[in-house]
Write a protein that holds these residues in place. Sequence first.
Motif, PDB file in Angstrom:
ATOM      1  N   LEU A 183       0.802  -1.362  -0.417  1.00  0.00           N
ATOM      2  CA  LEU A 183      -0.035   0.149  -0.039  1.00  0.00           C
ATOM      3  C   LEU A 183       0.649   0.919   0.346  1.00  0.00           C
ATOM      4  O   LEU A 183       1.362   1.713   0.899  1.00  0.00           O
ATOM      5  N   GLN A 184       0.460   2.130  -1.156  1.00  0.00           N
ATOM      6  CA  GLN A 184       1.189   3.728  -1.118  1.00  0.00           C
ATOM      7  C   GLN A 184       0.277   4.352  -0.798  1.00  0.00           C
ATOM      8  O   GLN A 184      -0.405   4.255  -0.877  1.00  0.00           O
ATOM      9  N   GLN A 185       0.566   5.867   0.090  1.00  0.00           N
ATOM     10  CA  GLN A 185      -0.248   6.266   0.824  1.00  0.00           C
ATOM     11  C   GLN A 185       0.606   8.197   0.912  1.00  0.00           C
ATOM     12  O   GLN A 185       1.914   7.457   1.570  1.00  0.00           O
ATOM     13  N   ILE A 186       0.149   9.423   0.966  1.00  0.00           N
ATOM     14  CA  ILE A 186       1.181  10.209   1.078  1.00  0.00           C
ATOM     15  C   ILE A 186       0.935  10.569   3.107  1.00  0.00           C
ATOM     16  O   ILE A 186      -0.544  10.353   3.266  1.00  0.00           O
ATOM     17  N   GLY A 187       1.549  10.424   3.917  1.00  0.00           N
ATOM     18  CA  GLY A 187       1.439  10.649   5.090  1.00  0.00           C
ATOM     19  C   GLY A 187       2.510  11.122   5.228  1.00  0.00           C
ATOM     20  O   GLY A 187       3.622  12.155   4.669  1.00  0.00           O
ATOM     21  N   PHE A 188       2.792  11.829   6.993  1.00  0.00           N
ATOM     22  CA  PHE A 188       3.872  12.651   7.250  1.00  0.00           C
ATOM     23  C   PHE A 188       5.306  11.843   7.579  1.00  0.00           C
ATOM     24  O   PHE A 188       5.012  10.391   8.020  1.00  0.00           O
ATOM     25  N   GLY A 189       6.131  11.825   7.133  1.00  0.00           N
ATOM     26  CA  GLY A 189       7.477  11.380   7.412  1.00  0.00           C
ATOM     27  C   GLY A 189       8.535  11.716   8.600  1.00  0.00           C
ATOM     28  O   GLY A 189       7.911  12.574   9.036  1.00  0.00           O
ATOM     29  N   THR A 190      10.151  10.999   8.100  1.00  0.00           N
ATOM     30  CA  THR A 190       9.768  11.246   9.675  1.00  0.00           C
ATOM     31  C   THR A 190      10.479  12.964   9.906  1.00  0.00           C
ATOM     32  O   THR A 190      11.344  13.080  10.906  1.00  0.00           O
ATOM     33  N   ASN A 191      10.348  13.564   8.641  1.00  0.00           N
ATOM     34  CA  ASN A 191      11.558  15.014   8.560  1.00  0.00           C
ATOM     35  C   ASN A 191      10.190  16.061   8.954  1.00  0.00           C
ATOM     36  O   ASN A 191       9.971  16.784   8.927  1.00  0.00           O
ATOM     37  N   GLY A 192       8.852  15.210   9.139  1.00  0.00           N
ATOM     38  CA  GLY A 192       7.798  16.008   8.997  1.00  0.00           C
ATOM     39  C   GLY A 192       7.218  16.768   8.432  1.00  0.00           C
ATOM     40  O   GLY A 192       6.281  17.847   8.529  1.00  0.00           O
ATOM     41  N   GLU A 193       7.869  15.904   7.328  1.00  0.00           N
ATOM     42  CA  GLU A 193       6.919  16.858   5.702  1.00  0.00           C
ATOM     43  C   GLU A 193       6.436  15.673   5.162  1.00  0.00           C
ATOM     44  O   GLU A 193       6.390  14.601   5.064  1.00  0.00           O
ATOM     45  N   LEU A 194       5.746  16.028   3.819  1.00  0.00           N
ATOM     46  CA  LEU A 194       4.663  15.045   3.399  1.00  0.00           C
ATOM     47  C   LEU A 194       5.474  14.112   2.582  1.00  0.00           C
ATOM     48  O   LEU A 194       6.615  15.386   1.906  1.00  0.00           O
ATOM     49  N   THR A 195       4.623  12.818   2.211  1.00  0.00           N
ATOM     50  CA  THR A 195       6.020  12.307   1.633  1.00  0.00           C
ATOM     51  C   THR A 195       5.170  10.822   1.175  1.00  0.00           C
ATOM     52  O   THR A 195       4.080  10.808   1.965  1.00  0.00           O
ATOM     53  N   LEU A 196       5.446  10.324   0.130  1.00  0.00           N
ATOM     54  CA  LEU A 196       5.172   9.021  -0.382  1.00  0.00           C
ATOM     55  C   LEU A 196       4.849   8.115   0.413  1.00  0.00           C
ATOM     56  O   LEU A 196       6.463   7.693   0.771  1.00  0.00           O
ATOM     57  N   LEU A 197       4.246   6.994   1.678  1.00  0.00           N
ATOM     58  CA  LEU A 197       5.044   6.358   2.401  1.00  0.00           C
ATOM     59  C   LEU A 197       4.757   4.847   1.592  1.00  0.00           C
ATOM     60  O   LEU A 197       3.680   4.728   1.608  1.00  0.00           O
ATOM     61  N   THR A 198       4.947   3.763   1.654  1.00  0.00           N
ATOM     62  CA  THR A 198       4.667   2.474   1.476  1.00  0.00           C
ATOM     63  C   THR A 198       4.835   1.271   2.302  1.00  0.00           C
ATOM     64  O   THR A 198       6.547   1.358   3.263  1.00  0.00           O
ATOM     65  N   ASN A 199       4.020   0.758   2.634  1.00  0.00           N
ATOM     66  CA  ASN A 199       3.865  -0.530   3.961  1.00  0.00           C
ATOM     67  C   ASN A 199       3.539  -1.479   2.918  1.00  0.00           C
ATOM     68  O   ASN A 199       3.029  -2.105   1.716  1.00  0.00           O
ATOM     69  N   LEU A 200       5.346  -2.715   3.386  1.00  0.00           N
ATOM     70  CA  LEU A 200       5.084  -3.614   2.469  1.00  0.00           C
ATOM     71  C   LEU A 200       5.418  -4.602   3.788  1.00  0.00           C
ATOM     72  O   LEU A 200       5.530  -4.434   4.952  1.00  0.00           O
ATOM     73  N   PRO A 201       4.649  -5.949   3.452  1.00  0.00           N
ATOM     74  CA  PRO A 201       4.819  -6.661   3.852  1.00  0.00           C
ATOM     75  C   PRO A 201       6.094  -7.047   4.404  1.00  0.00           C
ATOM     76  O   PRO A 201       7.587  -6.860   3.788  1.00  0.00           O
ATOM     77  N   LEU A 202       6.463  -8.096   5.829  1.00  0.00           N
ATOM     78  CA  LEU A 202       7.337  -8.268   6.121  1.00  0.00           C
ATOM     79  C   LEU A 202       8.327  -9.667   4.941  1.00  0.00           C
ATOM     80  O   LEU A 202       7.860  -9.939   4.844  1.00  0.00           O
ATOM     81  N   GLU A 203       9.429  -8.800   5.479  1.00  0.00           N
ATOM     82  CA  GLU A 203      10.689  -9.314   4.616  1.00  0.00           C
ATOM     83  C   GLU A 203      10.729 -11.212   4.328  1.00  0.00           C
ATOM     84  O   GLU A 203      11.246 -11.539   3.463  1.00  0.00           O
ATOM     85  N   GLU A 204      10.294 -12.328   5.800  1.00  0.00           N
ATOM     86  CA  GLU A 204      10.421 -13.588   5.460  1.00  0.00           C
ATOM     87  C   GLU A 204       8.899 -13.317   4.642  1.00  0.00           C
ATOM     88  O   GLU A 204       9.053 -14.819   4.399  1.00  0.00           O
ATOM     89  N   PHE A 205       8.213 -12.234   4.599  1.00  0.00           N
ATOM     90  CA  PHE A 205       6.755 -13.349   4.527  1.00  0.00           C
ATOM     91  C   PHE A 205       7.095 -12.278   2.565  1.00  0.00           C
ATOM     92  O   PHE A 205       6.296 -13.221   1.854  1.00  0.00           O
ATOM     93  N   ARG A 206       8.033 -11.786   2.399  1.00  0.00           N
ATOM     94  CA  ARG A 206       7.710 -11.153   0.754  1.00  0.00           C
ATOM     95  C   ARG A 206       8.750 -12.213  -0.005  1.00  0.00           C
ATOM     96  O   ARG A 206       8.376 -12.326  -1.765  1.00  0.00           O
ATOM     97  N   ALA A 207       9.586 -13.376   1.227  1.00  0.00           N
ATOM     98  CA  ALA A 207      10.555 -14.488   0.010  1.00  0.00           C
ATOM     99  C   ALA A 207      10.232 -15.030   0.066  1.00  0.00           C
ATOM    100  O   ALA A 207      10.533 -15.879  -0.819  1.00  0.00           O
ATOM    101  N   HIS A 208       8.854 -15.652   0.105  1.00  0.00           N
ATOM    102  CA  HIS A 208       7.247 -16.647  -0.598  1.00  0.00           C
ATOM    103  C   HIS A 208       6.443 -15.694  -1.682  1.00  0.00           C
ATOM    104  O   HIS A 208       5.597 -17.132  -1.239  1.00  0.00           O
ATOM    105  N   SER A 209       6.017 -14.825  -1.116  1.00  0.00           N
ATOM    106  CA  SER A 209       4.977 -14.126  -2.014  1.00  0.00           C
ATOM    107  C   SER A 209       5.177 -13.051  -3.471  1.00  0.00           C
ATOM    108  O   SER A 209       6.865 -12.767  -3.439  1.00  0.00           O
ATOM    109  N   GLU A 210       4.782 -12.889  -3.452  1.00  0.00           N
ATOM    110  CA  GLU A 210       4.403 -11.863  -4.914  1.00  0.00           C
ATOM    111  C   GLU A 210       4.104 -10.690  -4.210  1.00  0.00           C
ATOM    112  O   GLU A 210       3.001 -10.702  -3.483  1.00  0.00           O
ATOM    113  N   LEU A 211       4.281  -8.845  -4.640  1.00  0.00           N
ATOM    114  CA  LEU A 211       3.341  -8.195  -4.703  1.00  0.00           C
ATOM    115  C   LEU A 211       2.274  -7.785  -5.408  1.00  0.00           C
ATOM    116  O   LEU A 211       3.085  -8.163  -5.944  1.00  0.00           O
ATOM    117  N   ALA A 212       1.313  -7.025  -3.899  1.00  0.00           N
ATOM    118  CA  ALA A 212       0.573  -7.030  -5.335  1.00  0.00           C
ATOM    119  C   ALA A 212       0.153  -5.466  -4.836  1.00  0.00           C
ATOM    120  O   ALA A 212      -0.362  -5.426  -3.690  1.00  0.00           O
TER     121      ALA A 212
END
Length: 932
Positions: A122-151
Amino acid sequence: MRPGLRNFAAIFLLGIAAFLASQNGFFRGIDNTFREWRFSQHHVNVSGEIVMVDIDARSLHQIGVWPWPRWVYAGVLDELVRLNAYEIAFDVDFSSRSQPENDAEFAKALERAGGFTYLAALQQIGFGTNGELTLLTNLPLEEFRAHSELALVNVEPEQDGLVWEFAKYGMIEERIVPSLPTLFSPKPETSNNNFYYVDYSIELGSIDRIPLIDLLNGQIDAQRIEGKKVIIGASALELGDLLEVPRYGRIPGPLVQVLAAETRIQNRELSDGGSVFGWLIFGIFAAIVALFRRPPIIRMAFAFIGVSIIVEAVAFLGQAHLLILSETFWVHFGIVLTYVLKVLEAMDIQRLLVRKVSGENSRMQAILDRVIADNFDGVIIIDSALIVLAASTPARQMLDLRSSFVGSTSSVLPEKLFQEVTTALGLAKQNREKNVVPETLILRHGSGDEPELVIEYSVTVSRVAKFDENDAKKQLTDYVACLTFRDITHRYNHEKRMNYLANHDPLTGAFTRSRLEEELLAFIGDSAANRQPLTMILLDLDRFKNINETLGHAAGDLLLREVAKRMNEFGLYSVARLGADRFAAAKPGLMSYEDIDEFSEELISVMTKPYELEGHRALIGVSIGMTDTNNSGFTPKALISQADMALSEAKNIPGNSYSLFLSELNDRIQDRQRVEMALLDAVANKQLYIHYQPQVDMETGYCLGAEALVRWQHPELGTVRPDRFISVAEDSGMIIEIGRWVLEQACADAMKWPKPGKLAVNVSAVQFEYGDVVSAIKHALEVSKLPADRLDIEITESVFVTKQDKFIQTLNEIVDMGVGVALDDFGTGYSSLSYLSRLPVDKVKIDQSFVKNLPEDEQSMAIVQSVLSLSTAMNKRVVAEGIETKDQAWVLRLAGCGIGQGYLFGRPQSNEKFCKMLAIDEPQEILQKAAS
């Protein structure tokens, strides 16, 4: 310029003006409404290739905790793979970590699935660590991505808040990631446009939706899954994953993904055709109208209406079959402007301007009357003398007035409307303006609960000029009131229904939890001076699930309605339904302990009377939890919560039971919560340790081995008793991690013993239900190198209360490994004798409750002898627990008991002390003396 060409140019300029207004967004809302209507008039069934596994309210309730442990998703994935699902996608956020063992279990399930699983990004606009609006990406945990594909599951609503378009691909970490609908509908892309319009003419109700809990319980037809593409997502309202879409309103996000995928599967991606059809028809229209300078106005009106109908028909066919979205309202607006132009032309404005003022007013009044008469809303114009000057046709129809009422007094209006107009005109004459904002009025009541006619009305007073009757050049100030209203009956009934559903359970009519809290607060009062005491009652139905399964859900629904009815007839206040089979109510005032006993018995008697359900006679049990404002204070949430605590206590009491909340119960629950929080880090912080209690050969006196017993030393809580933390670990599921650690540690310790001996390790019913006991045992034996025949697994009869066949199969797998199985606490469970003949058990442990009264208690002695005889006949060894005296050891040895365990032979001790005991390699003196 010739008149025809001049007319064409004028009309074409009107069309350009209307078109520019459309391009600037003035008509976007109306055009979108037209598009939604076209979707609703064309019906397309789904392809059947996609199935949704639904995280619905019933699944949430039956699993009972949220967020779910990830072993639940692992179970869902394994079941879908077993049922031969073609592709599987989770519309669930796996970007944060949970308990490590649960994450590992889900990762293993993904690996077993073999890469045919898609996880949500999931990608969404939110506040980054620097307090500015940025594109945030929520990705599954790395061990989950090892045996699956992103959608990619991004959904971007338009300015009107509706989801019209869907993206085909997105960029994540500098690589192209397909969206979930694209993955479920692979095909060559014929367009460079990355977005397409979703076809909402696809019927939402034809999507196959399977409740997740039914899938987990194996209650679905395998053909619904085999070869299908599956999306797992949430529809439960409390999870909030809802999106606004055309035609259907608010629907769950996963269903939007399904509709988008179905659009591509059926090659129904719509494109924005803009105004191509509109310009074609408007150009032809302008050319035809330009040829006729002054056609009759009525005939022209019908011709213009016909053109508008043709525009909409073409737009509908284009959207339904050519998959082109059109903007048409600007065409209708241009036609209206053209009509007004032709009307003005027909009336010859040039001649009207030179006429006398009286004649000009008369003709302008005619135009105004026509506009008012043809208005879609109800419009009535009333002068300062309260005379009706003009009225629209819908106004006469809605108020059921005769067409001749124009010119009569406005007192013919409904009383409320007449008062509003009179008040507004009176204030205007006093230079005190009062325009009545939109209000709602029920004009006619129907025969049922719903009104026949509801209008929304407003009154606007305008200051106008008029000429003095005696001096035509002298202007005077006057006032007219414009009463406008529209029929909102459908909307009113819909809002009333929505309001009812927000406060009432749709099945039983009882209050919801939120409405119950409001009712309690209103009754109690908001200040100490006017507070009213009350008693809070929670009631839970026993055996309701059996009725649902045996008689069907229709009978179950009928029973729930009857339960709510009986509670209301019993005289309870604010009856509410809190869950599937859980109800709540209040009783004004306080009760003494004697009154509570009498009240509870009466309520139980009423609620447990047989229920007649469509020809069937059903019996249920009830458990009741109560508290009052003296015990729990005057906060509704606290009253409900603490009554629920009392209900949990009542459910632990067999039969129809009730329990009253007391402070001791709260202390006990808070203690369980403290223990549960501390237990989370007990394994990681090495606070758990194992003691070993010797098991002795009753014939020779030699030590045969030991039972592993887990202990806990907490830095703040001190030594925590097993009976205090084991039940908490089982209820929370942490017993799976603890049990795995005990197995591995005990097997490692046993390998250090000076001589080989039997190791007995307890395995909880929860480990059998939700863990992988076979894998845990294999891993412990492999890591420690302990021979399988030195390990005994001790189980209790509670393992077999449900899913007996499944657990017996698991035990057979354990026995096939060479590991022994012992039945612990024999005689204290449900149906011990029936289990002995079916279970792969080689040892039976007599519970210490039968041993402690030996040899004086004849009944206990008879039970022990019976168990020994039965076990000998079935070729099973017997272990007696809790031996503390020589007499107990002596009588058990004479009775034929083979193995003894208890304080007489040794207390639970560290592995080092037990190793010293084994190293002595001498028989127990106690048994030698007992033998002599």
